[in-house]
Design an enzyme around this catalytic site. Structure first.
Site, PDB file in Angstrom:
ATOM      1  N   TRP A  96      34.036  29.726  35.274  1.00  0.00           N
ATOM      2  CA  TRP A  96      35.292  29.180  35.795  1.00  0.00           C
ATOM      3  C   TRP A  96      34.963  27.822  36.429  1.00  0.00           C
ATOM      4  CZ3 TRP A  96      37.449  29.927  41.203  1.00  0.00           C
ATOM      5  CH2 TRP A  96      38.786  29.522  41.285  1.00  0.00           C
ATOM      6  N   ASP A 146      31.998  38.151  40.962  1.00  0.00           N
ATOM      7  CA  ASP A 146      33.374  37.652  41.073  1.00  0.00           C
ATOM      8  C   ASP A 146      34.240  38.586  40.231  1.00  0.00           C
ATOM      9  OD1 ASP A 146      35.769  36.307  41.040  1.00  0.00           O
ATOM     10  OD2 ASP A 146      34.979  34.439  40.197  1.00  0.00           O
ATOM     11  N   ALA A 152      38.036  39.158  39.477  1.00  0.00           N
ATOM     12  CA  ALA A 152      39.382  38.614  39.679  1.00  0.00           C
ATOM     13  C   ALA A 152      40.408  39.241  38.743  1.00  0.00           C
ATOM     14  CB  ALA A 152      39.368  37.098  39.483  1.00  0.00           C
ATOM     15  N   LYS A 170      45.963  38.476  40.357  1.00  0.00           N
ATOM     16  CA  LYS A 170      46.405  38.858  39.019  1.00  0.00           C
ATOM     17  C   LYS A 170      46.856  40.304  38.969  1.00  0.00           C
ATOM     18  CE  LYS A 170      44.246  34.919  38.004  1.00  0.00           C
ATOM     19  NZ  LYS A 170      43.457  34.076  38.894  1.00  0.00           N
TER      20      LYS A 170
END
Ligand code: LMR
Length: 394
Positions: A127, A208, A210, A243
């Site tokens: 990212w 991470d 997400a 999300k």
């Protein structure tokens, strides 16, 4: 004094959002920023979120500060959602943060504070904001190979070779599920091998996560994170609720710092609170409170999980439809990876020129590295995209 400032590089994803907005074509298709959209193009407020908001409006009687690390009930609920019982609760320090990005930023600051020379290993690609924040904090970065341009799967041999150069005191940043930007993910055996490398090297993993719930399911998507967390003495986890709860603008995330004993936990907890205080003081509460209510209430939780499953299976359906359309049009299986990828994104493996042609000739917007947001599609736009992909020669 401000005349000394220099223009900062635009964030690729956010710049694309603006270009899309400025395009007057009615037929344009937005496959840029990672936001879920339903078949009508709307990013809906999830039913359970609406209900929790309604209840909160009825019952909340104060907006006084919570704690520097947020409401401990939020940390408990998130630890349980992400980690289950993989790690003893009294070894986990956790603090609410402004979104998953806030958790990432605080994690990097914590690393820098604990070990200024630590190198952070990041997947190539990752990212873009990981790299941007690390650069801003002036932290050493080591890219590791991740994506195989031929197969559009994980370049696993290269990845392992690169990770094996990590040493004690280094940090290896891993995407817990639904790799952003590629959509290519490790299988169970590959995760085992990565854990072995972490253990051999003594490097600290930072996960991470997400997109929990957007890949193979809420529990399945957390499996690798749980396995990593249980296998090492220390671990950082940055989790986002943007999300999976659809509360993007509420900025709801959590940073967890896992250690192997309770005195380290106390030190970590104090440090996370300190870091919050230095950067923004108290973290936002509204989104965190909604998440806590949903996770702790059987009815709200069941409804949320049903809707999350609908979102996940819709995206899987779009993936299969697109892979099928492309198989029909190309007469080959070379787009089969689209159905194998998981999460919101897939990297098509197209050149920047092809991506530009998609934008200029077809009004189809995806990030320059050919990352596309599958959730920006619907069953009508899939055939249009498939034709355009063939048309530009991908
Ligand atoms: C994305 O990758 O598109 C999302 O995580 C949104 C963002 O902040 O970049």
């Amino acid at each position: 004094m401000f005349e000394t400032l220099q223009a900062q590089p635009a964030d690729k994803i956010l710049a694309l959002m603006q270009m899309y907005k400025d395009d007057p074509r009615e037929t344009k298709i937005d496959l840029g920023v990672g936001v879920y959209k339903d078949a009508t193009g709307l990013t809906p407020i999830m039913r359970a979120v609406k209900s929790a908001e309604h209840q909160l409006w009825e019952t909340q009687d104060s907006k006084a500060y919570t704690g520097l690390a947020g409401d401990p009930a939020f940390a408990d609920a998130m630890i349980s959602m992400v980690l289950g019982d993989a790690v003893a609760r009294d070894c986990i320090a956790a603090a609410a943060t402004p979104g998953g990005t806030g958790a990432i930023r605080q994690a990097f600051e914590l690393i820098k504070m604990a070990r200024p020379q630590a190198r952070v290993f990041v997947s190539d690609p990752t990212w873009p904001n990981h790299l941007s924040i690390l650069k801003y904090l002036d932290m050493p970065v080591v890219p590791y190979r991740y994506f195989d341009d031929e197969t559009r799967g994980v370049a696993f041999e290269g990845m392992l070779q690169d990770l094996k150069t990590a040493q004690k005191g280094d940090v290896i940043l891993l995407h817990g599920c639904c790799h952003n930007p590629t959509g290519a993910n490790l299988n169970g055996e590959q995760w085992n091998a990565v854990i072995q490398v972490l253990q051999d090297a003594g490097a600290t993993p930072m996960v991470d996560i997400a997109y929990q719930g957007f890949g193979d399911g809420l529990i399945a998507d957390a499996a690798a994170t749980r396995q990593v967390a249980a296998a090492v003495p220390e671990c950082l986890i940055a989790a986002s609720c943007s999300k999976n709860f659809g509360i993007y603008r509420e900025r709801t995330g959590v940073l967890m710092a896992l250690s192997s004993d309770t005195s380290a936990q106390r030190l970590n907890q104090g440090t996370l609170a300190f870091l919050n205080r230095q950067n923004f003081s108290f973290p936002p509460d509204h989104g965190a409170r909604l998440v806590t209510m949903i996770l702790n209430d059987d009815t709200l939780r069941a409804d949320w999980m049903t809707e999350l499953e609908d979102i996940r299976t819709t995206m899987l359906g779009l993936r299969s439809q697109l892979a099928q359309e492309l198989q029909n049009l190309s007469g080959s299986d070379r787009f089969g990876f689209l159905a194998a990828h998981r999460g919101m994104f897939s990297r098509l493996g197209a050149s920047p020129e092809m991506v530009e042609k998609l934008r200029t000739d077809h009004g189809i917007y995806m990030v320059g590295d050919s990352r596309m947001n599958i959730a920006g599609l619907n069953s009508q736009t899939v055939p249009i995209l498939a034709k355009a992909i063939i048309d530009v020669g991908i």
